[in-house]
Structures are given as C-alpha cells and as structure tokens.
Design a protein around this motif. Structure first.
Motif, PDB file in Angstrom:
ATOM      1  N   ASP A  81     -30.931  -4.308  14.081  1.00  0.00           N
ATOM      2  CA  ASP A  81     -30.434  -4.357  12.666  1.00  0.00           C
ATOM      3  C   ASP A  81     -31.545  -5.718  12.254  1.00  0.00           C
ATOM      4  N   TYR A  82     -31.319  -5.837  10.787  1.00  0.00           N
ATOM      5  CA  TYR A  82     -32.171  -6.961  10.484  1.00  0.00           C
ATOM      6  C   TYR A  82     -31.669  -7.389   9.172  1.00  0.00           C
ATOM      7  N   SER A 137     -29.158  -0.229  12.464  1.00  0.00           N
ATOM      8  CA  SER A 137     -29.313   0.797  13.619  1.00  0.00           C
ATOM      9  C   SER A 137     -30.643   1.509  13.096  1.00  0.00           C
ATOM     10  N   GLN A 138     -31.761   0.598  12.988  1.00  0.00           N
ATOM     11  CA  GLN A 138     -33.128   1.150  12.573  1.00  0.00           C
ATOM     12  C   GLN A 138     -33.960   1.347  13.829  1.00  0.00           C
ATOM     13  N   SER A 139     -34.518   2.462  14.102  1.00  0.00           N
ATOM     14  CA  SER A 139     -35.288   2.769  15.334  1.00  0.00           C
ATOM     15  C   SER A 139     -36.584   2.423  15.025  1.00  0.00           C
ATOM     16  N   ILE A 145     -33.807 -10.500  13.372  1.00  0.00           N
ATOM     17  CA  ILE A 145     -33.700  -9.204  13.895  1.00  0.00           C
ATOM     18  C   ILE A 145     -33.233  -9.218  15.212  1.00  0.00           C
ATOM     19  N   ARG A 146     -32.038  -8.421  15.476  1.00  0.00           N
ATOM     20  CA  ARG A 146     -31.438  -8.349  16.371  1.00  0.00           C
ATOM     21  C   ARG A 146     -31.041  -6.981  16.975  1.00  0.00           C
ATOM     22  N   TYR A 147     -30.848  -7.162  18.444  1.00  0.00           N
ATOM     23  CA  TYR A 147     -30.603  -5.685  19.010  1.00  0.00           C
ATOM     24  C   TYR A 147     -29.611  -5.929  20.307  1.00  0.00           C
TER      25      TYR A 147
END
Length: 493
Positions: free
Chosen positions: A244-245, A276-278, A489-491
């Motif tokens: 996510d960002y 939810s960006q790959s 940016i996070r994950y």
C-alpha cells in the motif's frame, strides 16, 4: 559347611564384597543401556541394562552399589539369556556413580570395571520453531537452550548453518552471524545437546530469515513495515510483494503583497493513495516533490511557485498551487499568478482585493485535492480584507475575512488522514492560511496536515511542513514556502 548355610550367613555382606569363593565365578566384560552405547541411565525410570560377560548361572542376581554411600539397589527384573548375556532392569532414584555387581547362586560374584552413572538426561527448553529474523541484520537474542544435571554443549548434526552465514556457539547455544539470502528463506537444521555424562538430545529447528525491501526510513508497527521517503530515492524489492502507499506532492508557496492587504495561502500538495499493489522484484524510483518557493518580483511582491510533483510506481501526485498575489497599489489589477500556477493538487488561495482584482483562487486536481478560497474585500465596508486560504487534500477552506463577525482570518483547508507510516492516523497536505489586513498577531491558521499560518501587517507567515506537503502561509510583505512532499510505502510482515 554347606553352600546353603554359607548363603544364609553372608547374604548381607555382598555390598562390602568381603568374601571370595573358589571356582569359575562370573565376569563382566561390558554393559550398556538397552538400545544405546551409553553406560548412563535416567533416575527413577525403568532402565534395562544389557550385561555381557562369562559364567552367568541360572538364578543370577544383579545389583548396583552407590560408590559414595554404599547403598545397594537390586535389579527388579533379571533375565539370563545365556552364560554370557544377562538383561537387568533397574529403577534407581538417586543420581550418582554405581558399581554394577553380578552374583551367581553359589555366591560367586563380579564387579564391572566400568561404573554405571545415574544422571538426569538432556532436555530441550527451546522450541523447534525459532522466531523469524530479518536478513542482512546481525542476529541478536537467538539462543538454543537445553538442560541437564551437568554442563551441556551444542553441535550441529546437519550442515546448514555455515551455508546460511550463521555460527552456533558450542558453549552457550547462541546463534550469531548476518544471514542474507536473496529472498525470504526458512533454514531447517538439527542440533545435538550433550551433557558431561555423554547423554544427548537432538532437536530439529527451523529459522526463517525474512528479506524485505530497502529504501527510505524503515519503521515497524502491528504486522507492517513502512518505508518513508522524504527525499527522492529508490525502493528496492527483492521478491514479489503486495504494498500500500500514499504519495504526497510538495505544497505550493504562499502569496503576498506590500500593500496592506494580503496574498493567498499556498495550496497543499496533491495526494494519491493505492492499496494491494503487486510489485515484482526490481528497483522502483521514488520522486518526492519539493515545496513551492516564494519569488520576489520587480514590484516587491512575493509570489509563490507551485509545489513539485511526487511519484512512485507510475503514479503521480500534483504539486500544490501557489497562493495568489496582488498589485502594489490599491488601484492595481495585476494578478501576479497565472491560472496554471495557482491550480495544482490543491488550489492556492486568492489574494485580498478592494475591487481591483486578485481574488481568483486556484482549482485542485480531481481525486488529489480541493480548490482554494477566493480573497475577501467586502467586510466592514471594505475596511477589512483577507487573502483566501489554500485548498487542502481533504477540503476547500471557508471564505473567512478578518473582523468578519465570528469568523476571523482566512484558514487553509484541512488535509487527509492516513495511517501507513506508523499505524496511527496522521494528517497530510493541509492548505496554507491567507494573509490579511490587520495589525493583530492572530494567525490565519493553516489546515491540518502541515499548512503554514497566514499573517497580517508586520508579521511573518509560516512555511508548510516538510514531509507533509502543506501549503505555505500567505502574508502582507512576506509569504512562506510550501512544505516538501513525502512517499510512504507499507506491506505486511
């Protein structure tokens, strides 16, 4: 004297071994714990000892004699397999060193040349699954622990750790090193704990080394890692990951004039969010827009510049619009901002005007921010005038003016809240407050999210906050710069 009579009279003297009978007595060649090569048994546990020797007669008896106390413990089960093999089962409750004695029915006996040790065995305290660690970071606090009634040492029975860049301390059980696999890897290995009596316990362990992206300032919270970029850089992804960002552009600079009125507040930087960006493995450029600056014109008017764009993963947030300036005299209708400059991610505020132009506010970009507010010059019979506040990422500011009944100076629009950086909501991209006509020190408040305060005659406005993309405050005389943008940016971890 008969053998039976001798047996009755000396039955209590076996422990001291004060008698020797002639003839072919038994001998003990060796003994081991059943199923192992050990001569050590656990206390208070049924343990079968396999004894090898010669001349074992039917009815043979086996006992263990504590070498310190002399206490005798008889085997509660004895099986004679042959003249050379006897199996004896003991349950000895006290740790210690014991002589193993075998006694034929005729009283002939033998004592082993090797002592039997009764010792608490090795027990693992550390669970099989170790806590995961971060790659390219020195291991800390990862220790394997086993216990016994004597000192325990550690050794790996597999050949995994050295290839992973990890060393096992044989004395402490600590794992050290800096594992750095190319991608997240789980290492499975077996360690043997051995005590001073050569008792052992093997356990298979698994250790997961997580390899995360790099770049920016890294933070962690409740299942997430975040990367905060307050300047341009590179986000390096080692393996496919979902992120996510939030992208925040630089805020626009505030506008001002030397005349006793005031310029508009700078618009906040535009904001773009995605979930939810790959991202596949690779290097991703991160661009962070700088805050817009105020520019001194030939007519001694500060006119801000639009904020810089920020971008990541082929998406761009537009810099905030500059605050509108106005002419140096009451009669001037000159607008020192072009429509392109006052528009932006969020629009810049309009300048104050007394029927001579400069009221125009900038427009925000759809989906990124809101419009600024136009200047006011019609309060109290035109005696009180106020530049409009810059638009925020979350709202268009109200059109206030100083001394207007119950309203006050022109504020900036509020930004939006987002939790990607720390897990708690933080405001980003607030608009700058407008400048206004007054000698008061009361500020025209910037919007939540780093908007700078506007000010009145004789006072300096404040800049937008760096890292939040706030617009700069407008003023009379001196305006302020917009705040730099940010990309976060996070994950999940």
């Amino acid at each position: 004297i008969t053998v039976d009579k001798l047996a009755d009279s000396v039955s209590d003297t076996y422990a001291t071994k004060t008698y020797v009978l002639t003839g072919s007595g038994p001998t003990i060649t060796s003994f081991v714990l059943n199923g192992t090569s050990l001569t050590v048994i656990e206390p208070s546990t049924n343990q079968q000892i396999n004894i090898t020797g010669t001349n074992f007669q039917s009815g043979v008896r086996v006992q263990a004699i504590n070498t310190s106390s002399g206490a005798v413990t008889r085997a509660h089960t004895v099986t004679r397999n042959s003249t050379t093999s006897v199996h004896a089962t003991f349950n000895i409750g006290t740790n210690g060193t014991y002589e193993l004695q075998i006694i034929n029915p005729n009283g002939a006996n033998a004592v082993s040349s090797t002592n039997l040790e009764v010792s608490t065995g090795v027990t693992w305290s550390t669970g099989a699954t170790l806590s995961s660690v971060t790659g390219n970071t020195a291991l800390s606090g990862v220790t394997l622990t086993a216990t016994s009634d004597s000192t325990v040492s550690y050794s790996e029975t597999t050949s995994v750790l050295s290839g992973a860049g990890i060393t096992l301390n044989s004395t402490t059980g600590a794992l050290t090193g800096t594992p750095n696999p190319a991608s997240t890897t789980t290492y499975t290995f077996t360690v043997r704990a051995t005590d001073q009596e050569s008792q052992t316990a093997d356990r298979e362990f698994s250790l997961t080394v997580n390899v995360y992206p790099t770049g920016g300032t890294v933070g962690t919270y409740s299942g997430y890692r975040s990367h905060t970029f307050t300047s341009s850089g590179t986000f390096v992804v080692p393996a496919t990951i979902s992120v996510d960002y939030i992208i925040v552009a630089g805020g626009g600079g505030g506008g001002s004039t030397t005349y006793e009125r005031g310029g508009g507040g700078g618009g906040a930087g535009g904001v773009v969010t995605a979930t939810s960006q790959s991202l596949s493995a690779g290097n991703y450029t991160v661009t962070v827009g700088a805050g817009g600056t105020r520019t001194r014109t030939a007519n001694f008017i500060d006119v801000g510049s639009r904020g810089g764009n920020s971008s990541f993963n082929s998406q761009t947030a537009t810099g905030g619009g500059l605050g509108n300036g106005r002419g140096a005299t009451a009669q001037s209708s000159t607008d020192y901002s072009t429509s392109t400059s006052i528009d932006g991610g969020s629009g810049g505020g309009g300048a104050a005007s007394s029927g001579d132009g400069g009221t125009t506010a900038g427009e925000g970009k759809s989906g990124e921010g809101y419009n600024g507010s136009a200047g006011r010059a019609d309060i109290n019979g035109s005696s009180s005038q106020c530049g409009g506040g810059g638009g925020g990422a979350g709202e268009t500011p109200s059109q206030y003016a100083y001394n207007a009944s119950g309203t006050g100076p022109g504020p900036g629009g509020d930004g939006i809240q987002n939790a990607y950086k720390t897990g708690s909501n933080i405001y980003y991209a607030g608009g700058g407050g407008g400048g206004y006509q007054s000698s008061t020190t009361q500020p025209s408040v910037g919007g939540d999210g780093g908007g700078g305060n506007g000010q009145a005659i004789g006072h300096n406005s404040t800049a937008g906050t760096d890292g939040l993309g706030g617009g700069g405050g407008g003023g009379k005389g001196i305006a302020s710069d917009g705040g730099d943008g940010v990309v976060i940016i996070r994950y999940s971890t």
